[in-house]
Design a protein around this motif. Structure first.
Motif, PDB file in Angstrom:
ATOM      1  N   GLY A 116      13.127  13.683  17.044  1.00  0.00           N
ATOM      2  CA  GLY A 116      12.039  14.152  16.254  1.00  0.00           C
ATOM      3  C   GLY A 116      12.073  15.513  15.576  1.00  0.00           C
ATOM      4  O   GLY A 116      11.829  15.700  14.441  1.00  0.00           O
ATOM      5  N   ALA A 117      12.988  16.398  16.275  1.00  0.00           N
ATOM      6  CA  ALA A 117      13.245  17.770  15.727  1.00  0.00           C
ATOM      7  C   ALA A 117      14.028  17.643  14.443  1.00  0.00           C
ATOM      8  O   ALA A 117      13.736  18.399  13.584  1.00  0.00           O
ATOM      9  N   ALA A 118      14.808  16.710  14.582  1.00  0.00           N
ATOM     10  CA  ALA A 118      16.037  16.665  13.338  1.00  0.00           C
ATOM     11  C   ALA A 118      15.413  15.915  12.272  1.00  0.00           C
ATOM     12  O   ALA A 118      15.503  16.190  11.034  1.00  0.00           O
ATOM     13  N   TRP A 119      14.411  14.771  12.583  1.00  0.00           N
ATOM     14  CA  TRP A 119      13.537  14.226  11.602  1.00  0.00           C
ATOM     15  C   TRP A 119      14.678  13.652  10.690  1.00  0.00           C
ATOM     16  O   TRP A 119      14.237  13.962   9.190  1.00  0.00           O
TER      17      TRP A 119
ATOM     18  N   VAL B 187      12.035  23.024  12.769  1.00  0.00           N
ATOM     19  CA  VAL B 187      12.103  22.184  14.155  1.00  0.00           C
ATOM     20  C   VAL B 187      10.820  21.612  14.861  1.00  0.00           C
ATOM     21  O   VAL B 187      10.376  20.657  15.177  1.00  0.00           O
ATOM     22  N   ASN B 190       8.595  19.239  12.586  1.00  0.00           N
ATOM     23  CA  ASN B 190       9.124  17.913  12.933  1.00  0.00           C
ATOM     24  C   ASN B 190       8.668  17.303  14.146  1.00  0.00           C
ATOM     25  O   ASN B 190       8.424  16.110  14.027  1.00  0.00           O
ATOM     26  N   ILE B 191       8.969  18.264  15.438  1.00  0.00           N
ATOM     27  CA  ILE B 191       8.361  17.738  16.439  1.00  0.00           C
ATOM     28  C   ILE B 191       7.015  17.205  16.268  1.00  0.00           C
ATOM     29  O   ILE B 191       6.827  16.375  17.074  1.00  0.00           O
ATOM     30  N   SER B 194       6.061  13.971  14.659  1.00  0.00           N
ATOM     31  CA  SER B 194       6.741  12.841  14.971  1.00  0.00           C
ATOM     32  C   SER B 194       6.464  12.191  16.347  1.00  0.00           C
ATOM     33  O   SER B 194       5.460  13.042  16.892  1.00  0.00           O
TER      34      SER B 194
END
Lengths: 269, 350
Positions: A116-119, B187, B190-191, B194
């Motif tokens: 998720g962090a890298a997306w 970051v 994005n977290i 998602s």
């Protein structure tokens, strides 16, 4: 009997000395819409809470497609295909409609913290693909006009619909609905009943419906199960159940009201 | 996402932000840069706490402990051993995440204020460790590094020289710190957009409903603790390297409360708000400390400047809680909505 999707046998749930569910046994067929009715406190919601393991029954077994559900955590029961709506809408109030629906798909997705962090790549593709699915559900339930607002700020009837949508997004095999039309106007209730019937008929999802609204129950259910003091007192086609003297007594009271402790009800089925 | 976002405001930001990032150190003096650098470090820590408190609903007063932990990871791997920047920065993130994960089971058993009080215990245990584990922390007098160890390859942010021109530590650390902030913002965003971030918010809003639809609340509480502590530790490591000094008294309750204040002032549950909150709470007190003497109002109130700062700090927190619970980010979003709903001028003759 081998055809049944859910087999409940001897289900017993006690709170201290009170038996909320007392040795209940019943089946839910594949693609069946089973309504559960009964006076207040009969144990209807408790049965739903046992089916998705929010409560741990002290005795009895619940099998979904032959696999035991008792002892699982609620999240794992959900992953096996048991979806649930609540009596009062339990949405994620600060999230919008799409995010609420996407959370229904949580167990079908795999993206973790790192991905998720890298997306990038798979995480993004997965997101797009599941959003498309939720988009269809929003269209089916007419939720697009409410897309951007936080779910908690939307009208009650819409929140109930979003909750149904979130449960559908889970792609369940068994859908548990706890009073989906409670507190609705006649028109809203009919509309919701239409959605429920369509979900059951078109998608073939088995439904256990707890509901007080007899129009909705008699109009949609294939079979009706009547509970009183945690025991199953009658199961059958809507018309048969309505005429059952035991049911009439449970609802309206009879010469033996309240029923003597330990008095045997008619055999289930 | 395309290279440039489609909304005009965002597009302007996408062009302006890198420009400011590149040119600010060349235009600003060392004092404003040092204010912005410390604020940037606070922004990183605030993003971490906001992921835990704002997005997952777990109130922690232990954030200062994890920042201190990161500072001592720099002290050992950077200041003492002289390993390069990527090594100690990553080590700080891993150490913070690991310890956050070990502590997090408390969050599974405790809620709300109880969790806040237990996590507060961490801060006091931490101060005890920092003062007594002298071989790494330098004890009560603190740790001074042999080197900032701020080098990536041939680029040394502690002693930057490009094309014959030397840059001060404040200038070069501005680039370093704000590059890490940019990465941290990316970051975190994005977290939260998602699957894991949605699950965190579901746990915050309604943990039973979350469990019923298949979100394991325990997993996301632990995950939020790990990520949040990693952010705090990275912030701490940068802090240690920037000042080339780590003081054990710095990682105290007041710092934890400051982080809560930054989350509230910026906006609970928004990454953008964390940036605003960190900038505001991280910089305003120091600006007042330095220039407060020139504001005649403060003297006429009959308080010293540190006293004035403390009063302002309290008033700002109470003010935001009472009048603007959505924080600076809330004000910004409302202004934007108001601008957008203004009738546009006619551009064509009808």
């Amino acid at each position: 009997m081998g055809e049944a999707l859910v087999e409940v046998r001897g289900l017993t749930l006690r709170f201290g000395g009170v038996a909320a569910v007392d040795g209940a046994s019943f089946d839910v067929g594949q693609s069946e819409l089973l309504a559960v009715i009964g006076p207040n406190g009969a144990g209807k919601t408790s049965i739903l809470n046992c089916l998705n393991q929010v409560y741990r029954p002290q005795a009895g077994s619940i099998r979904l497609d032959g696999e035991e559900l008792t002892g699982l955590r609620p999240a794992h029961a959900a992953a096996r295909g048991v979806a649930r709506t609540f009596q009062s809408p339990s949405l994620f109030t600060s999230l919008n409609v799409m995010d609420n629906l996407m959370l229904g798909r949580h167990h079908l997705m795999t993206t973790g913290f790192l991905a998720g962090a890298a997306w990038y790549g798979r995480a993004r593709r997965e997101e797009t693909q599941h959003r498309a699915h939720c988009d269809q559900i929003m269209a089916f339930l007419g939720l697009h006009p409410y897309g951007a607002s936080p779910a908690g700020r939307l009208p009650y009837g819409v929140q109930k619909r979003i909750e149904l949508g979130r449960a559908l997004a889970m792609e369940p095999r068994l859908l548990l609905l706890d009073e989906p039309v409670a507190g609705m106007s006649r028109e809203e209730a009919e509309e919701m009943a239409g959605y429920i019937a369509e979900v059951n008929r078109r998608l073939g999802i088995a439904v256990v419906l707890v509901e007080h609204d007899m129009h909705v129950v008699m109009g949609t259910a294939h079979r009706v199960l009547v509970l009183d003091f945690g025991r199953v007192i009658s199961v059958g086609a809507p018309a048969d159940v309505q005429g059952d003297p035991e049911v009439v007594r449970a609802y309206l009271g009879g010469p033996e009201w309240p029923p003597a402790v330990g008095s045997p009800g008619p055999p289930p089925g | 996402m395309d290279a440039l976002p489609d909304a005009p405001g965002k597009r302007a930001l996408a062009v302006l932000a890198p420009l400011v990032f590149a040119l600010a150190p060349l235009q600003l003096g060392d004092f404003p840069l040092s204010v912005l650098n410390v604020a940037g470090i606070f922004v990183l820590g605030t993003i971490g706490l906001n992921l835990l408190t704002g997005y997952t609903g777990q109130i922690s007063l232990g954030h200062a402990f994890f920042m201190g932990l990161g500072a001592y990871v720099w002290a050992h791997f950077g200041g003492h051993l002289g390993l390069p920047l990527p090594v100690w920065l990553l080590a700080a993130a891993v150490a913070g995440g690991l310890l956050g994960g070990i502590i997090s089971p408390f969050a599974l058993r405790l809620r709300g204020n109880y969790l806040a009080i237990v996590s507060l215990g961490l801060v006091f245990i931490g101060i005890h460790i920092w003062k007594n584990f002298e071989s790494i922390t330098g004890g009560a007098t603190g740790f001074t590094g042999d080197t900032r160890a701020a080098s990536v390859g041939i680029v040394d942010f502690g002693d930057l020289e490009v094309a014959g021109r030397a840059y001060t530590v404040d200038q070069s650390f501005f680039w370093l710190i704000w590059a890490v902030v940019a990465l941290g913002v990316l970051v975190a965003r994005n977290i939260v957009r998602s699957r894991p971030g949605r699950a965190m918010q579901a746990v915050r809003d309604h943990d039973i409903a979350a469990a019923v639809i298949g979100v394991e609340p325990a997993r996301y509480k632990v995950g939020a603790f790990v990520v949040s502590s990693a952010y705090a530790a990275v912030a701490g490591a940068l802090y240690g390297s920037y000042f080339n000094f780590v003081n054990p008294d710095h990682w105290n309750l007041f710092l934890s409360i400051q982080f809560i204040a930054m989350v509230i002032v910026g906006g609970v549950g928004t990454i953008f708000g964390s940036v605003l909150g960190g900038l505001f709470v991280g910089s305003v007190p120091r600006v007042i400390e330095t220039y407060g003497g020139r504001i005649p109002l403060i003297e006429s109130l009959g308080v010293t400047i540190p006293e004035f700062n403390a009063i302002l700090f309290g008033v700002v927190i109470i003010g935001f809680l009472v009048f603007e619970p959505d924080g600076l980010a809330g004000i910004w979003f409302r202004l934007k909505a108001r601008l957008r709903s203004m009738p546009a001028p006619l551009t064509k003759e009808i």
